[in-house]
Design an enzyme around this catalytic site. Sequence first.
Site, mmCIF file in Angstrom:
data_model
loop_
_atom_site.group_PDB
_atom_site.id
_atom_site.type_symbol
_atom_site.label_atom_id
_atom_site.label_comp_id
_atom_site.label_asym_id
_atom_site.label_seq_id
_atom_site.Cartn_x
_atom_site.Cartn_y
_atom_site.Cartn_z
ATOM 1 N N HIS A 38 27.402 23.005 29.642
ATOM 2 C CA HIS A 38 28.774 23.877 30.608
ATOM 3 C C HIS A 38 29.532 22.516 29.777
ATOM 4 O O HIS A 38 29.502 21.263 29.785
ATOM 5 C CB HIS A 38 29.156 24.028 31.967
ATOM 6 C CG HIS A 38 30.546 24.418 32.666
ATOM 7 N ND1 HIS A 38 31.437 23.529 32.229
ATOM 8 C CD2 HIS A 38 30.342 25.884 33.249
ATOM 9 C CE1 HIS A 38 32.380 25.175 33.079
ATOM 10 N NE2 HIS A 38 31.518 25.628 33.342
ATOM 11 N N ARG A 92 25.615 32.986 27.410
ATOM 12 C CA ARG A 92 25.843 33.240 28.774
ATOM 13 C C ARG A 92 27.046 33.511 28.817
ATOM 14 O O ARG A 92 28.146 32.475 28.575
ATOM 15 C CB ARG A 92 24.740 32.641 29.594
ATOM 16 C CG ARG A 92 25.799 34.275 31.011
ATOM 17 C CD ARG A 92 24.353 33.072 32.301
ATOM 18 N NE ARG A 92 25.263 31.882 32.199
ATOM 19 C CZ ARG A 92 26.479 31.427 32.923
ATOM 20 N NH1 ARG A 92 26.808 32.547 33.941
ATOM 21 N NH2 ARG A 92 26.369 30.355 33.231
ATOM 22 N N GLU A 102 37.860 34.426 32.015
ATOM 23 C CA GLU A 102 37.218 32.755 31.785
ATOM 24 C C GLU A 102 37.042 33.208 30.003
ATOM 25 O O GLU A 102 37.683 34.306 29.594
ATOM 26 C CB GLU A 102 36.144 32.539 32.895
ATOM 27 C CG GLU A 102 36.004 32.581 34.002
ATOM 28 C CD GLU A 102 34.964 31.943 34.936
ATOM 29 O OE1 GLU A 102 33.588 32.068 34.297
ATOM 30 O OE2 GLU A 102 34.971 32.234 36.248
ATOM 31 N N HIS A 126 23.759 23.136 31.861
ATOM 32 C CA HIS A 126 24.556 23.995 32.865
ATOM 33 C C HIS A 126 23.314 24.922 33.362
ATOM 34 O O HIS A 126 23.121 25.698 34.564
ATOM 35 C CB HIS A 126 25.609 24.476 32.764
ATOM 36 C CG HIS A 126 25.971 25.509 33.471
ATOM 37 N ND1 HIS A 126 26.983 24.897 35.307
ATOM 38 C CD2 HIS A 126 26.760 26.869 33.503
ATOM 39 C CE1 HIS A 126 27.190 26.186 35.314
ATOM 40 N NE2 HIS A 126 27.109 26.849 34.661
#
Length: 531
Positions: free
Chosen positions: A243, A386, A115, A351
């Site tokens: 997100h 994050r 990712e 998100h």
Amino acid sequence: MQTDFLVIGSGIAGLSFAIKTAKNFPDKEITILTKANTDETNTKYAQGGIAVMSGHDSDTFDQHIQDTLIAGDGLCNREIVEIVVKEGPERVAELIEWGANFDKDSKGEYLQGKEGGHSQHRILHHKDITGFEIERALLTEMQQYPNIKVYNHWFVIDIITQHHLGYLVTKSTSDIECYGVYALNLHNGKTERILSRVTLMASGGVGQVYRTTTNPSIATGDGIAMVYRAKGRIENMEFIQFHPTAMYQPNTHQSFLITEAVRGDGGILRNHKGEAFMERYDSRKDLAPRDIVARAIDNEMKRSGTEFVYLDCRQMDKERFLQHFPNIYEACKRNGIDVFEQMIPVAPAAHYCCGGIKTDEHGCSSIRYLYACGECAATGLHGANRLASNSLLEALVFAHRCAEHATALFHNTSWKTEVPAWDTSGTTDPREMILITQGLKELQSTMSDYVGIVRNNIRLKRAMRRLDLLFEESQELYASTTLSPQLCELRNLITIGYLIVKSAELRQESRGLHFTTDYPEKAAILQNVVL
């Protein structure tokens, strides 16, 4: 009510702590409070997976650490990053022992995805419903421990400290202690006093403070707001992760998430001209960290005057897509989109909260006997942004650390029985629910319009003025009417809005998820914003 250990929240953090504590103290009672059903948590909605060092020769602890530090943009606590990354494999192995099933290949080896922000394939997953599978496994494991009691539909209002005994408690009070909570029993409408010797706050995120979010309706920042009211330390609330790829659905508050793993498998972001635009923003293109991708999409939408961009999956292997992302395929199909023929309209949505209740390496908050774990905690792992799929790993590692520390601490604790009962005198039933629902709409509009992906001082100032008014109005309602979950959630969300705006005002630079047009560059001095 009295209990030995009180857990607020039933996601991966709360359940892991409860299971470990139940093992350590089979003769003590562990009580879990949740304001909805036990499985209705942010954990349940996590799609992508859990990042953990793969064990392959191409991956190392140092690489995972560096990926996390780079994503965090200079504000991660390196010691905490090393703890989470290095202790992660053991915690994930434990989760697998408890029955969590992660996808394997034909040889029985775990499949690991890649990712944004990761240099290696290290994401364990269960199709595109990893969080659902983890929650299922934890709930099943929990059934083995009869000393764990779960109370659904209990809304925690405030944590109990010396303040409730008549003492003056301020931010400078060095020995604030948690004695339990006041909680609204939604079954009978009564507010109960629940005393505990040790309390864990695992109450989840804050997504509902924005108009569009990938979070469920329960994500109203209750734990963070409670700890702030109790004069506990809160950190880095300006870093709200949007997100990049939530499915665009007009007039829909809770957006369906299109996991980053789709881009990891070859999905390409395109603008309304069909151009693959990410190469203009970052050399990592579609797999740049989330803050960069979200800002890129935001810029493309503003340039074109549109409300979304596209995620192109048409070139991806059909069989592989159906195997890895069956729920995404079905969700798109329900919305009239064949992912192999049409591109998916996507836009950023609130998100994840990278800040929260400030904790140390053991998960201890600034309030004695109160631990915090999961999304509501600011451990120092995430910094200014994050890294994808690090949150589930963080929750596992810190649930273990909280349980270990609480085990050592427990014998020095006791109940504070002189805590008074909840006082309902002078309140009446609310006459107009519109006062609460309209307040929530105003809050969400204010935060989305003024405190979103891109900010500036004028927007923040306007947001604070409106929050001040909303706070006054909600406090009047809170003081004069009987409690309801809707009123308590509004009260908490206004507090969360204030913490985000105040932290954003104090950070006079652009860093990670906080981008302001007034200070577009990073500052030379790095520091965390603590309120």
